[in-house]
Write a protein that holds these residues in place. Structure first.
Motif, PDB file in Angstrom:
ATOM      1  N   THR A  31     -38.494 -81.339  65.701  1.00 21.65           N
ATOM      2  CA  THR A  31     -38.977 -79.991  65.946  1.00 21.65           C
ATOM      3  C   THR A  31     -40.089 -80.038  66.978  1.00 21.65           C
ATOM      4  O   THR A  31     -40.979 -80.895  66.898  1.00 21.65           O
ATOM      5  N   ALA A  32     -40.018 -79.131  67.936  1.00 24.46           N
ATOM      6  CA  ALA A  32     -41.056 -79.025  68.963  1.00 24.46           C
ATOM      7  C   ALA A  32     -42.316 -78.395  68.364  1.00 24.46           C
ATOM      8  O   ALA A  32     -42.239 -77.592  67.417  1.00 24.46           O
ATOM      9  N   HIS A  33     -43.453 -78.755  68.915  1.00 23.42           N
ATOM     10  CA  HIS A  33     -44.733 -78.198  68.449  1.00 23.42           C
ATOM     11  C   HIS A  33     -44.819 -76.699  68.741  1.00 23.42           C
ATOM     12  O   HIS A  33     -44.420 -76.247  69.807  1.00 23.42           O
ATOM     13  N   TYR A  34     -45.365 -75.974  67.790  1.00 24.98           N
ATOM     14  CA  TYR A  34     -45.697 -74.573  68.010  1.00 24.98           C
ATOM     15  C   TYR A  34     -47.097 -74.521  68.624  1.00 24.98           C
ATOM     16  O   TYR A  34     -47.909 -75.418  68.384  1.00 24.98           O
ATOM     17  N   PRO A  35     -47.408 -73.473  69.384  1.00 21.58           N
ATOM     18  CA  PRO A  35     -48.756 -73.361  69.957  1.00 21.58           C
ATOM     19  C   PRO A  35     -49.818 -73.159  68.872  1.00 21.58           C
ATOM     20  O   PRO A  35     -49.537 -72.599  67.809  1.00 21.58           O
ATOM     21  N   ILE A  36     -51.012 -73.630  69.151  1.00 21.82           N
ATOM     22  CA  ILE A  36     -52.182 -73.351  68.304  1.00 21.82           C
ATOM     23  C   ILE A  36     -53.150 -72.568  69.179  1.00 21.82           C
ATOM     24  O   ILE A  36     -53.473 -72.985  70.291  1.00 21.82           O
ATOM     25  N   TYR A  37     -53.639 -71.427  68.678  1.00 22.26           N
ATOM     26  CA  TYR A  37     -54.343 -70.472  69.521  1.00 22.26           C
ATOM     27  C   TYR A  37     -55.858 -70.526  69.472  1.00 22.26           C
ATOM     28  O   TYR A  37     -56.516 -69.910  70.303  1.00 22.26           O
ATOM     29  N   PHE A  38     -56.441 -71.242  68.516  1.00 20.63           N
ATOM     30  CA  PHE A  38     -57.902 -71.303  68.444  1.00 20.63           C
ATOM     31  C   PHE A  38     -58.336 -72.556  67.702  1.00 20.63           C
ATOM     32  O   PHE A  38     -57.569 -73.137  66.933  1.00 20.63           O
ATOM     33  N   SER A  39     -59.577 -72.983  67.931  1.00 19.53           N
ATOM     34  CA  SER A  39     -60.136 -74.153  67.272  1.00 19.53           C
ATOM     35  C   SER A  39     -60.159 -73.925  65.767  1.00 19.53           C
ATOM     36  O   SER A  39     -60.620 -72.883  65.300  1.00 19.53           O
ATOM     37  N   TRP A 118     -42.289 -80.159  56.192  1.00 15.59           N
ATOM     38  CA  TRP A 118     -43.139 -79.516  57.192  1.00 15.59           C
ATOM     39  C   TRP A 118     -44.139 -80.532  57.712  1.00 15.59           C
ATOM     40  O   TRP A 118     -44.656 -81.325  56.922  1.00 15.59           O
ATOM     41  N   ILE A 119     -44.409 -80.503  58.993  1.00 13.14           N
ATOM     42  CA  ILE A 119     -45.558 -81.241  59.525  1.00 13.14           C
ATOM     43  C   ILE A 119     -46.536 -80.196  60.030  1.00 13.14           C
ATOM     44  O   ILE A 119     -46.182 -79.325  60.832  1.00 13.14           O
ATOM     45  N   ARG A 120     -47.747 -80.271  59.486  1.00 10.00           N
ATOM     46  CA  ARG A 120     -48.809 -79.302  59.809  1.00 10.00           C
ATOM     47  C   ARG A 120     -49.881 -80.003  60.640  1.00 10.00           C
ATOM     48  O   ARG A 120     -50.443 -80.998  60.218  1.00 10.00           O
ATOM     49  N   HIS A 121     -50.140 -79.461  61.830  1.00  7.21           N
ATOM     50  CA  HIS A 121     -51.215 -79.944  62.698  1.00  7.21           C
ATOM     51  C   HIS A 121     -52.347 -78.917  62.672  1.00  7.21           C
ATOM     52  O   HIS A 121     -52.093 -77.735  62.904  1.00  7.21           O
ATOM     53  N   GLN A 122     -53.546 -79.361  62.409  1.00  8.94           N
ATOM     54  CA  GLN A 122     -54.730 -78.505  62.503  1.00  8.94           C
ATOM     55  C   GLN A 122     -55.717 -79.230  63.413  1.00  8.94           C
ATOM     56  O   GLN A 122     -55.998 -80.424  63.200  1.00  8.94           O
ATOM     57  N   THR A 127     -59.237 -77.110  74.606  1.00  7.65           N
ATOM     58  CA  THR A 127     -58.903 -75.831  75.233  1.00  7.65           C
ATOM     59  C   THR A 127     -57.741 -75.163  74.509  1.00  7.65           C
ATOM     60  O   THR A 127     -56.874 -75.841  73.939  1.00  7.65           O
ATOM     61  N   TYR A 128     -57.744 -73.819  74.566  1.00  9.99           N
ATOM     62  CA  TYR A 128     -56.718 -73.037  73.860  1.00  9.99           C
ATOM     63  C   TYR A 128     -56.172 -71.954  74.762  1.00  9.99           C
ATOM     64  O   TYR A 128     -56.887 -71.475  75.628  1.00  9.99           O
ATOM     65  N   PRO A 129     -54.906 -71.575  74.563  1.00 12.20           N
ATOM     66  CA  PRO A 129     -54.019 -72.071  73.515  1.00 12.20           C
ATOM     67  C   PRO A 129     -53.615 -73.522  73.767  1.00 12.20           C
ATOM     68  O   PRO A 129     -53.457 -73.940  74.915  1.00 12.20           O
ATOM     69  N   ALA A 130     -53.455 -74.264  72.683  1.00  9.26           N
ATOM     70  CA  ALA A 130     -52.986 -75.646  72.752  1.00  9.26           C
ATOM     71  C   ALA A 130     -51.463 -75.602  72.720  1.00  9.26           C
ATOM     72  O   ALA A 130     -50.867 -75.184  71.737  1.00  9.26           O
TER      73      ALA A 130
END
Length: 143
Positions: A31-39, A118-122, A127-130
């Motif tokens: 699965t490709a990474h989804y964007p992360i929008y803030f720190s 699920w793989i969860r990245h936090q 810089t954002y969006p990541a």
């Protein structure tokens, strides 16, 4: 005769124990990474079993994973692998895998192999969006 019965019973128990670790199948998803929008934000990528896999007939014997970080210059991250039962919206049984980008684990052994992982990245900092084009991979071995 009494010793023979004990011997047969012991062999049967050993045979049953050996079968509990047998692998008869596996499935792999990327699965490709989804964007992360803030720190401090996170993304949860799903890894679903094949639709042809029936519920409650195959059970997890191990899970292998491989994850790649976000290249946004983040200063800190937590990566977890989680599980949800088939047809469930509840994500749980999360385990921190931040320290190893690739491994085989037994934290989910005995669970229904038709569930979803699920793989969860936090991440924090950077810089954002990541945005990342990287792929994470999960392989489920089952019997």
């Amino acid at each position: 005769m009494k010793n023979m019965k004990k011997w047969i019973a012991m062999c049967a128990m050993l045979g049953a124990a050996a079968q509990t670790h047998a692998v008869v199948g596996s499935w792999t998803k990327q699965t490709a990474h989804y964007p992360i929008y803030f720190s401090g934000g996170y993304a949860e990528m799903p890894f679903s079993s094949p639709t042809s896999m029936p519920t409650l007939t195959s059970f997890v014997t191990s899970v292998s994973y491989q994850w790649t970080g976000y290249g946004n210059g983040n200063t800190s991250r937590v990566v977890q692998i989680c599980y949800s039962a088939k047809y469930s919206a509840t994500i749980g049984r999360c385990h921190n895998i931040s320290d190893r980008q690739q491994a085989t684990i037994h934290n989910f052994d005995g669970l229904d192999a038709s569930g979803k992982f699920w793989i969860r990245h936090q991440i924090w900092g950077g810089t954002y969006p990541a945005i990342s084009s990287a792929l994470d991979t999960v392989t489920v071995m089952h019997q």
